[in-house]
Write an enzyme that holds these catalytic residues in place. Structure first.
Site, mmCIF file in Angstrom:
data_model
loop_
_atom_site.group_PDB
_atom_site.id
_atom_site.type_symbol
_atom_site.label_atom_id
_atom_site.label_comp_id
_atom_site.label_asym_id
_atom_site.label_seq_id
_atom_site.Cartn_x
_atom_site.Cartn_y
_atom_site.Cartn_z
ATOM 1 N N LEU A 6 88.682 -13.351 11.179
ATOM 2 C CA LEU A 6 88.086 -14.669 10.971
ATOM 3 C C LEU A 6 86.936 -14.808 11.954
ATOM 4 O O LEU A 6 87.128 -14.693 13.171
ATOM 5 C CB LEU A 6 89.132 -15.760 11.202
ATOM 6 C CG LEU A 6 88.644 -17.199 11.389
ATOM 7 C CD1 LEU A 6 87.849 -17.684 10.190
ATOM 8 C CD2 LEU A 6 89.812 -18.128 11.679
ATOM 9 N N ILE A 7 85.739 -15.051 11.430
ATOM 10 C CA ILE A 7 84.546 -15.188 12.272
ATOM 11 C C ILE A 7 83.931 -16.549 12.023
ATOM 12 O O ILE A 7 83.684 -16.940 10.876
ATOM 13 C CB ILE A 7 83.502 -14.091 11.957
ATOM 14 C CG1 ILE A 7 84.138 -12.698 11.992
ATOM 15 C CG2 ILE A 7 82.332 -14.171 12.941
ATOM 16 C CD1 ILE A 7 83.201 -11.578 11.569
ATOM 17 N N GLY A 9 80.733 -19.325 12.499
ATOM 18 C CA GLY A 9 79.285 -19.350 12.671
ATOM 19 C C GLY A 9 78.592 -18.123 12.117
ATOM 20 O O GLY A 9 77.852 -17.434 12.832
ATOM 21 N N SER A 11 76.366 -17.902 9.444
ATOM 22 C CA SER A 11 75.175 -18.078 8.609
ATOM 23 C C SER A 11 73.986 -17.281 9.137
ATOM 24 O O SER A 11 73.115 -16.865 8.361
ATOM 25 C CB SER A 11 74.810 -19.559 8.491
ATOM 26 O OG SER A 11 74.541 -20.115 9.757
ATOM 27 N N SER A 138 78.416 -16.169 27.103
ATOM 28 C CA SER A 138 77.014 -16.008 27.493
ATOM 29 C C SER A 138 76.986 -15.623 28.956
ATOM 30 O O SER A 138 77.958 -15.863 29.688
ATOM 31 C CB SER A 138 76.278 -17.341 27.292
ATOM 32 O OG SER A 138 75.016 -17.340 27.927
ATOM 33 N N TYR A 151 75.131 -26.861 28.839
ATOM 34 C CA TYR A 151 75.501 -25.675 28.056
ATOM 35 C C TYR A 151 76.326 -24.718 28.905
ATOM 36 O O TYR A 151 77.389 -24.240 28.483
ATOM 37 C CB TYR A 151 74.238 -24.991 27.540
ATOM 38 C CG TYR A 151 74.463 -23.644 26.905
ATOM 39 C CD1 TYR A 151 74.901 -23.545 25.589
ATOM 40 C CD2 TYR A 151 74.219 -22.460 27.616
ATOM 41 C CE1 TYR A 151 75.098 -22.305 24.991
ATOM 42 C CE2 TYR A 151 74.411 -21.222 27.029
ATOM 43 C CZ TYR A 151 74.855 -21.148 25.721
ATOM 44 O OH TYR A 151 75.057 -19.918 25.137
#
Length: 286
Positions: A6-7, A9, A11, A138, A151
């Site tokens: 299952l991934i 994001g 698009s 990140s 962020y």
């Protein structure tokens, strides 16, 4: 038996490339995205290459959407072997000038979404005594950076969440946990965002503006002079994600490029992949 993944994001970018890469390597892929109108590019790829990918709606900011999609997968396959928490969004703005809505949004997309997606799959992985959770964080999850503090705060939270989880679910239930930490990722969105921010100064005003202008100038300089060293493609990061999924003993954390490794060195030198710390904490508490 075919493994499924299952991934979130999928698009564009890393999620898109990961979906294709896993499918090409005999995984059943559940590629999810908030807005299915953005699925045409992936649908075309599925058709061209006859890929075993099913596209499903999933909004990581809505618990009912997450739970519904996970139930759908379980009803079809009875299991989830790998979760890739990829959905996220960048955000550059001063804390003082960010609205309450923006602060809640950046936290929901980048942190709460990871927590709730993980929470949704854990019962099934625990019962099957196997599973893997890979979260795309990140270098901003290890190193705070100017105008990115909100962020970075959300990504730091993901790192802490995954690290804490790894100290007990890995040994007890054979659920492997990894944070994948890219540096810059070269996308059209990133390029346009840098240009728009630099020209409009939209993320900082008043006394912050001169600092922001220096920050944006540095970003543009890195983008033009050191692109090959700093920025990776979505596929390059996806290849790291896929490699982790094949690893019998994956690290807690991994940077995806030499630049990212060097950028985080002061934070990671004593324990680059995080496994020493997880063992120390597990031994101390359990």
């Amino acid at each position: 038996m075919t493994k499924n993944v299952l991934i979130t994001g999928t698009s564009t970018g890393v999620g898109f490339e990961s979906a294709i890469l896993f499918a090409k390597n005999n995984y059943k892929v559940y590629a999810t995205m908030r807005n299915l109108k953005k699925s045409e590019k992936l649908k075309q790829k599925i058709q061209e290459e006859n890929l075993n990918i099913e596209i499903l709606p999933l909004d990581v900011t809505k618990i009912d959407s997450i739970e519904s999609t996970v139930r759908t997968i379980i009803e079809k396959d009875g299991k989830i072997d790998v979760l890739v928490n990829n959905a996220g969004a960048g955000f550059a703005k001063t804390t003082e000038q960010a609205s309450e809505e923006e602060i809640r949004w950046v936290t929901d997309v980048n942190y709460h979404g990871v927590v709730f997606c993980t929470q949704a799959v854990l019962p099934y992985m625990r019962k099957q005594k196997s599973g893997q959770i890979i979260s795309i964080t990140s270098v901003g999850g290890l190193v705070g950076q100017p105008f990115n503090e909100l962020y970075c705060g959300a990504k730091f939270a993901v790192e802490g969440f995954m690290e804490g989880l790894a100290t007990y679910v890995s040994d007890a239930f054979n659920i492997k946990i990894t944070c994948v930490e890219p540096g810059g990722i070269a996308t059209e969105f990133m390029t346009s965002a840098i240009e728009k921010s630099a020209t409009e100064g939209q993320f900082a005003t008043g006394e912050y503006l001169p600092i922001f202008e220096r920050y944006m100038a540095g970003n543009q300089k890195r983008a033009t002079e050191s692109k090959d060293q700093v920025y990776q493609t979505g596929l390059e990061v996806a290849e790291v994600v896929f490699g982790i999924a094949q690893n019998e003993n994956p690290p807690l954390r991994i940077r995806t490029s030499k630049w990212a490794e060097d950028f985080c060195e002061l934070k990671t030198k004593a324990d680059p992949d995080g496994t020493k710390l997880v063992k120390q904490i597990t031994d101390s508490f359990l």
